[in-house]
Design a protein around this motif. Structure first.
Motif, PDB file in Angstrom:
ATOM      1  N   TYR A 166       0.732  -1.028  -0.207  1.00 27.28           N
ATOM      2  CA  TYR A 166       0.000  -0.009  -0.018  1.00 27.28           C
ATOM      3  C   TYR A 166       0.962   0.980  -0.070  1.00 27.28           C
ATOM      4  CZ  TYR A 166      -3.977  -2.795   1.270  1.00 27.28           C
ATOM      5  OH  TYR A 166      -4.914  -3.965   1.563  1.00 27.28           O
ATOM      6  N   ILE A 167       0.373   2.422  -0.459  1.00 30.91           N
ATOM      7  CA  ILE A 167       0.961   3.574  -0.225  1.00 30.91           C
ATOM      8  C   ILE A 167       0.536   4.386   0.969  1.00 30.91           C
ATOM      9  CG2 ILE A 167       1.487   5.780  -1.612  1.00 30.91           C
ATOM     10  CD1 ILE A 167       2.896   3.450  -3.058  1.00 30.91           C
ATOM     11  N   ARG A 168       1.388   5.026   1.628  1.00 28.91           N
ATOM     12  CA  ARG A 168       0.837   5.886   2.657  1.00 28.91           C
ATOM     13  C   ARG A 168       0.469   7.337   2.022  1.00 28.91           C
ATOM     14  NH1 ARG A 168       2.864   4.839   8.084  1.00 28.91           N
ATOM     15  NH2 ARG A 168       3.884   2.794   8.266  1.00 28.91           N
ATOM     16  N   HIS A 169      -0.633   7.888   2.423  1.00 34.81           N
ATOM     17  CA  HIS A 169      -1.160   9.079   1.890  1.00 34.81           C
ATOM     18  C   HIS A 169      -0.745  10.304   2.565  1.00 34.81           C
ATOM     19  CE1 HIS A 169      -4.529   7.540  -1.180  1.00 34.81           C
ATOM     20  NE2 HIS A 169      -3.603   6.731  -0.828  1.00 34.81           N
ATOM     21  N   GLY A 170      -0.412   9.996   3.772  1.00 34.01           N
ATOM     22  CA  GLY A 170       0.117  10.998   4.836  1.00 34.01           C
ATOM     23  C   GLY A 170      -1.128  12.019   5.434  1.00 34.01           C
TER      24      GLY A 170
END
Length: 397
Positions: A277-281
């Motif tokens: 997954y990509i961390r959106h911040g």
């Protein structure tokens, strides 16, 4: 920054206009002489085998918190955008009013070209020029950032223009106030869709505002094939409905940051099955109907006296003052509280009177320590407020 990005990308050729003829160690081709550079008409390029994971382009992040990072987007990510034929790009007349180097632009620019539509390209955004050109060309599609919608809807003669040709208006890149969405719905024909996502990819949500007028305070639901979850500070998934950091997964994800393995690793999260997954911040939560509510950027969260203070909550109250046209809240160091919120606004009136009014509306832990009036909030090219510049401005005083 431009020279550094070019050097890091290792690009062998720089295409530029007369205003951007910079000294770099690369072959340069001026747009004014592009015809001399092109191969003869009718000459076919050599065939090249392209795999879905091969790099399509590198887009540099907006750099709102530091040095821009080169986001490598694979062919599979761009193809996911091109495949959206149902959005009517084949006969579209798409207004392009954001920078061509921005992913915000490319998600509508590339599908329009791929499906044979028409692009109307503005050299520089101006609200009055936009409505004039849109009316003249009978525009059907546009991607705008919130501050552009704000300036267009504020035009005194907006309602005098015939914009009935519009079918599909979209917005992304920055918080889109619910009141502004409602104004666009009421006065500008066609669908209005807000997208929430990242240039890095991950998960995307969509809010079809026309279909969900009671959900304008949200950014919609995950689009098909996109998985969005919330995690805590230790990287553990939190129960549905609780607040956490947004992480997302889909077929549209970056390969990584060009030449920055550590930064790539920090942007990733893996679930128990090993899925990436990509961390959106961003900090957010799902409501009872599965619509995503964003609280704030994780890095912008203010912890004052041990309490979490969300700048977006304070900004929503401050903008309601009749003399405030635009505003932002940031956290600064405080000996007494660790951090404390301060505000900046564009508008009229006495800052001290507005500060007193604001602090009477909120709880003790949310009160602003200071409020400054400025001529304009600092923004990058796609409308994101540069909060670090506001913070630095205050601390330098």
């Amino acid at each position: 920054t431009l020279r550094a990005s070019i050097a890091i990308s290792c690009a062998p050729i720089l295409f530029h206009d007369a205003a951007h003829d910079i000294a770099i160690d690369a072959r340069k081709v001026a747009f004014e002489t592009l015809a001399d550079w092109l191969a003869p008409e009718g000459l076919a390029p050599d065939p090249v085998a392209v795999a879905p994971g091969d790099p399509f382009n590198i887009i540099y992040s907006s750099g709102t918190t530091g040095t821009p990072k080169g986001i490598v987007q694979p062919h599979s990510m761009r193809w996911a955008h091109i495949s959206r034929a149902a959005l009517g790009f084949g006969d579209a007349v798409t207004m392009v009013v954001t920078p061509l180097y921005s992913n915000t632009t490319l998600v509508s620019f590339i599908p329009t070209l791929a499906w044979g539509g028409t692009i109307v390209l503005m050299g520089k955004f101006d609200a009055a020029d936009f409505v004039r050109l849109a009316e003249k060309h009978r525009a059907t599609h546009v991607m705008l950032v919130p501050v552009q919608y704000q300036r267009i809807m504020a035009l005194p003669d907006f309602d005098a223009h015939d914009l009935t040709s519009f079918r599909f208006k979209t917005c992304t890149s920055a918080p889109f106030p619910a009141a502004l969405k409602a104004d666009v719905l009421a006065r500008w024909p066609g669908y209005l869709v807000e997208y929430y996502g990242m240039t890095e990819g991950g998960g995307t949500t969509a809010l079809v505002c026309n279909a969900h007028p009671a959900k304008l305070h949200t950014v919609g639901v995950p689009v098909d094939g996109h998985d969005i979850r919330m995690i805590d500070e230790e990287g553990r998934e939190v129960p549905r409905g609780e607040t956490g950091e947004v992480v997302g997964r889909s077929s549209a994800m970056m390969s990584g940051y060009h030449g920055r393995a550590q930064a790539t690793s920090e942007a990733e999260w893996f679930d128990a099955k090993g899925s990436r997954y990509i961390r959106h911040g961003d900090l957010g939560r799902f409501d009872e109907d599965g619509f995503l509510i964003l609280m704030d950027r994780k890095k912008d969260l203010i912890i004052s006296g041990g309490f979490n203070v969300y700048p977006s909550d304070l900004e929503a109250i401050l903008i309601a003052h009749p003399q405030v046209r635009d505003c932002s809240v940031v956290g600064v160091p405080s000996e007494a509280w660790g951090e404390t919120p301060i505000g900046f606004y564009v508008g009229e009136g006495d800052p001290q009177q507005i500060l007193a009014w604001f602090n009477a509306q909120v709880g003790k832990t949310q009160r602003l320590s200071a409020l400054e009036r400025i001529d304009e909030l600092p923004r990058n090219a796609i409308g994101k407020i540069l909060k670090r510049e506001l913070r630095d401005r205050y601390l330098a005083q």
